[in-house]
Design an enzyme around this catalytic site. Structure first.
Site, PDB file in Angstrom:
ATOM      1  N   HIS A   1       0.428  -1.596   0.010  1.00  0.00           N
ATOM      2  CA  HIS A   1      -0.349   0.584   0.122  1.00  0.00           C
ATOM      3  C   HIS A   1       1.088   1.570  -0.440  1.00  0.00           C
ATOM      4  O   HIS A   1       0.234   2.248   0.017  1.00  0.00           O
ATOM      5  CB  HIS A   1      -0.875  -0.031   1.205  1.00  0.00           C
ATOM      6  CG  HIS A   1      -1.852  -0.819   1.775  1.00  0.00           C
ATOM      7  ND1 HIS A   1      -2.783  -1.954   0.797  1.00  0.00           N
ATOM      8  CD2 HIS A   1      -2.306  -2.324   2.506  1.00  0.00           C
ATOM      9  CE1 HIS A   1      -3.759  -2.443   1.067  1.00  0.00           C
ATOM     10  NE2 HIS A   1      -2.933  -3.261   1.945  1.00  0.00           N
TER      11      HIS A   1
ATOM     12  N   HIS B   1      -8.386  -3.799  -0.239  1.00  0.00           N
ATOM     13  CA  HIS B   1      -7.019  -5.183  -0.687  1.00  0.00           C
ATOM     14  C   HIS B   1      -8.323  -5.255  -2.901  1.00  0.00           C
ATOM     15  O   HIS B   1      -7.818  -6.048  -2.999  1.00  0.00           O
ATOM     16  CB  HIS B   1      -7.411  -6.194   0.169  1.00  0.00           C
ATOM     17  CG  HIS B   1      -6.516  -6.201   1.109  1.00  0.00           C
ATOM     18  ND1 HIS B   1      -7.268  -5.152   2.481  1.00  0.00           N
ATOM     19  CD2 HIS B   1      -5.048  -5.745   1.301  1.00  0.00           C
ATOM     20  CE1 HIS B   1      -6.886  -4.955   3.473  1.00  0.00           C
ATOM     21  NE2 HIS B   1      -5.387  -5.346   3.014  1.00  0.00           N
TER      22      HIS B   1
END
Length: 332
Positions: A58, A220
């Site tokens: 991320h 996700h």
């Protein structure tokens, strides 16, 4: 499958990105065993400290916000995977300077499992620690069912606010209250028009048609449940803004922070066009933007899309937001 990415062995991605982060920022942070990313300022800290955890993949979040005025220790798991509780417990032990530790956790199953077990072990060991969970995704569940809401980009401004409060010398009780109040007054919604792929195996998270976008995407690549034909920047921004306004019950005269967070493959051009519309839409409703951030903050690999974040801001939190900080991806 041959991955068209500039990586080496897929299994080494997390270790190598953390090594690169440390080499690029030698005066700000260091990487210790078990993927603990530690602020150099922790050595002399005489205050409440801030710990967080989460999977890699991320970037720049979460480990890119380790440093003065934000996170003291980030525990990094493998790509999109939570770290084990033993590493998180080790981080709490390392961070404990006698003033208490705040553990900030995004509401995802693996992260929560590791954090809950860690809290049990910390209490047994006599570590003074409290935990605040970010759960601001308005797409997944209503505000009345906040325990089911996912954590998105809201964790990052929260790190900044609690980090500044800690630097000011606030107690663990005070900082926990500040963190919880901010978490209770923020909301995020995400959209994607092109899916991401997993950097270790190349598998796509979902399939979106060439003329489709999906509102409500997770951190996700999880589906959002509102798949529709691709809309213009203004149409998308207005729809997403109105969802956040309704969730927070924002009224004319209120002051808020706005973040347009690119999720990996959205250009600055697009993000600024989105912010332009959000700004005008809020101004027309009498809602004032007093803080903003338009950048890639917490990504989903090369997913094309963005997260739109709103949070109420009072004078104290605005001061904390503007307080000095020095991390790899936020300096003020």
């Amino acid at each position: 499958m041959t991955l068209k990415k500039f990586i080496n062995k897929p299994e080494n991605i997390t270790a190598e990105l953390l090594e690169g982060l440390a080499l690029a920022n030698p005066f700000i942070l260091e990487v210790m065993p078990n993927n603990l990313v530690v602020s150099k300022s922790l050595r002399t800290a005489n205050r409440v400290t801030i710990v967080t955890l989460g999977g890699s993949g991320h970037e720049p979040a979460l480990e890119g916000f380790v440093g003065e005025g934000m996170i003291d220790v980030a525990v990094v798991g493998d790509v999109f995977a939570a770290p084990g509780y033993k590493a998180v417990f080790e981080a709490l032990q390392l961070a404990d300077k006698g003033k208490g530790v705040l553990l900030v956790v995004l509401n995802h199953a693996g992260d929560m499992l590791a954090a809950t077990r860690t809290m049990e072990e910390a209490h047994k060991a006599g570590i003074k620690v409290s935990m605040v969970v970010t759960r601001e995704d308005v797409a997944y569940a209503p505000r009345s069912d906040a325990d089911r809401r996912r954590g998105l980009v809201g964790c990052v401004p929260l790190y900044k606010i609690v980090g500044a409060a800690a630097a000011q010398g606030k107690s663990l009780h005070e900082i926990t209250a500040i963190a919880q109040d901010f978490a209770d007054n923020m909301a995020t919604i995400a959209v994607a028009c092109k899916t991401a792929t997993h950097p270790q195996n190349g598998s796509a998270f979902s399939v979106l048609g060439t003329d489709q976008m999906e509102i409500g995407m997770g951190q996700h690549g999880e589906g959002g449940g509102d798949r529709q034909k691709m809309k213009s920047a203004d149409e998308t921004a207005v729809k997403m803004s109105d969802l956040l306004i309704a969730d927070l019950n924002l009224c004319a005269g209120e002051k808020i922070m706005v973040i347009v967070n690119g999720t990996g493959a959205t250009t600055i051009m697009e993000m600024l066009i989105i912010f332009r519309c959000v700004h005008k839409h809020l101004k027309a409703k009498g809602i004032m933007i007093v803080a903003n951030w338009v950048e890639e903050v917490l990504t989903v690999q090369e997913q094309a899309g963005f997260q739109l974040f709103f949070a109420r801001m009072d004078a104290q939190n605005l001061w904390y937001w503007n307080a000095p900080a020095r991390t790899p991806y936020l300096v003020r």
